[in-house]
Design an enzyme around this catalytic site. Structure first.
Site, PDB file in Angstrom:
ATOM      1  CB  CYS A  73      -1.101   0.035   1.121  1.00 23.17           C
ATOM      2  SG  CYS A  73      -0.049  -0.404   2.943  1.00 23.17           S
ATOM      3  CG  HIS A 116      -1.150   4.152   4.562  1.00 28.93           C
ATOM      4  ND1 HIS A 116      -1.956   3.741   5.677  1.00 28.93           N
ATOM      5  CD2 HIS A 116      -0.550   2.816   3.901  1.00 28.93           C
ATOM      6  CE1 HIS A 116      -1.881   2.500   5.627  1.00 28.93           C
ATOM      7  NE2 HIS A 116      -1.103   1.855   5.023  1.00 28.93           N
TER       8      HIS A 116
END
Length: 342
Positions: free
Chosen positions: A132, A244
């Protein structure tokens, strides 16, 4: 005509998001199968907001023959069992685990960055989805690398608890609640308290002192973007549910100004530049939730190197970091290799 598509691991965070995104993007489906472990067999799951529901099938008993592609979100151990079986049956596996990412016979794809690499998928009939944190970073780096050739990247990540799955999200919620009511806080999923704290440790430690998450960012960036780029990462878990963030320092071979970089990023595929030098003129992780874009803010020149930039990069890790990228790979695979007559 559309495709016969499998989503494996449909009950997890990423699997559910895969279903949402397939529905949102109106992926051309002739048939959809949703799979999970035996304990979820027979349960129903929503197909996005379409109002349609699908019964979950047991992956152990599913026959993949005749299916076009399978989006896997089942972890490395289960992937090791089922991916070869699906691939051998002619069903192309798009895998979200780390198992095949560094296999030289398996393409590691971010469609905005290296779409041509998908042409090698037939060697194993498996395509890997990157980590990710890597996925959003290379979307930001690619257009800048094309313009001025990147030599070195130093990245510090601020990774949400959803990257650790439902257990990570539950732990943040429970610890936060317990702190407010004066109850004990015991870490289970994480090594230390995550509520109102940050933990400079994601995945296992390696012999050189880096963690496996940090190693993934290095080797995956090299495989996807350019093996000559030097990368060093520090990966940190933060008390954010989804999204994130990354602070990225980039050193270039050729000169590039912040203004030039902003102009390039403004037109780059998959990127949304929001960079106003004022209070609130940047994107935070909570604003990225549910969005497709990788958001770039705080682009500025680094005065400590001859040609360097610093930027802030934010994305929904369950989307671009996992499910969205997998669906984009499926779309790319369909366009380049599995085209069917309308």
């Amino acid at each position: 005509m559309g495709y016969r598509v499998v989503v494996a691991g449909a009950t997890g965070n990423v699997g559910r998001e895969m279903l949402n995104i397939l529905a949102e993007r109106e992926f051309p489906l002739d048939e959809l199968a949703v799979l999970a472990s035996a304990r979820s067999q027979g349960d129903e799951i929503d197909f996005g907001e379409t109002g349609r529901k699908y019964k979950i099938q047991n992956i152990e008993h599913f026959d993949p023959k005749g299916w076009d592609m399978a989006l896997f979100a089942i972890g490395s151990e289960a992937t090791a069992i089922y991916a070869p079986k699906f691939a051998a049956a002619g069903c192309t596996v798009i895998d979200n685990s780390s198992l095949y990412r560094m296999d030289p016979d398996v393409p590691l794809i971010v469609p905005e960055v290296n779409p041509e690499a998908i042409d090698g998928y037939k060697k194993r009939n498996i395509i890997a989805n990157p980590n990710c944190s890597t996925a959003q970073m290379v979307v930001a780096l690619k257009p800048l690398h094309d313009a001025a050739k990147i030599k070195r990247v130093v990245v510090s990540t601020y990774q949400s608890v959803s990257g650790a799955g439902k257990q990570g999200m539950d732990e943040l919620f429970e610890q936060s609640r317990n702190i407010f009511v004066g109850q004990a806080v015991e870490p289970r999923k994480f090594t230390k308290q995550i509520a109102f704290n940050v933990i400079p440790h994601i995945d296992s430690f390696l012999d050189d002192g880096f963690t496996k998450e940090e190693w993934k960012m290095v080797v995956e960036t090299k495989k996807i973007l350019d093996p000559k780029i030097k990368v060093v990462a520090t990966c940190v878990r933060v008390p954010v549910f989804v999204g994130h963030s990354e602070a990225i320092n980039i050193e270039f071979e050729d000169e590039i100004s912040a203004k030039q970089a902003q102009a390039i990023l403004r037109e780059a595929p998959g990127v949304m530049l929001i960079d106003k030098r004022e209070d609130g003129g940047y994107v935070t992780p909570i604003e990225s939730v549910g969005e497709y874009a990788t958001f770039i803010s705080r682009v500025r020149e680094d005065p400590t190197v001859d040609s360097g930039l610093v930027l802030w990069c934010v994305s929904d890790n369950l989307r671009k970091g996992a499910a969205l990228n997998a669906v984009q790979i499926a779309e790319l695979l369909g366009r380049r290799h599995l085209q069917k007559a309308a």
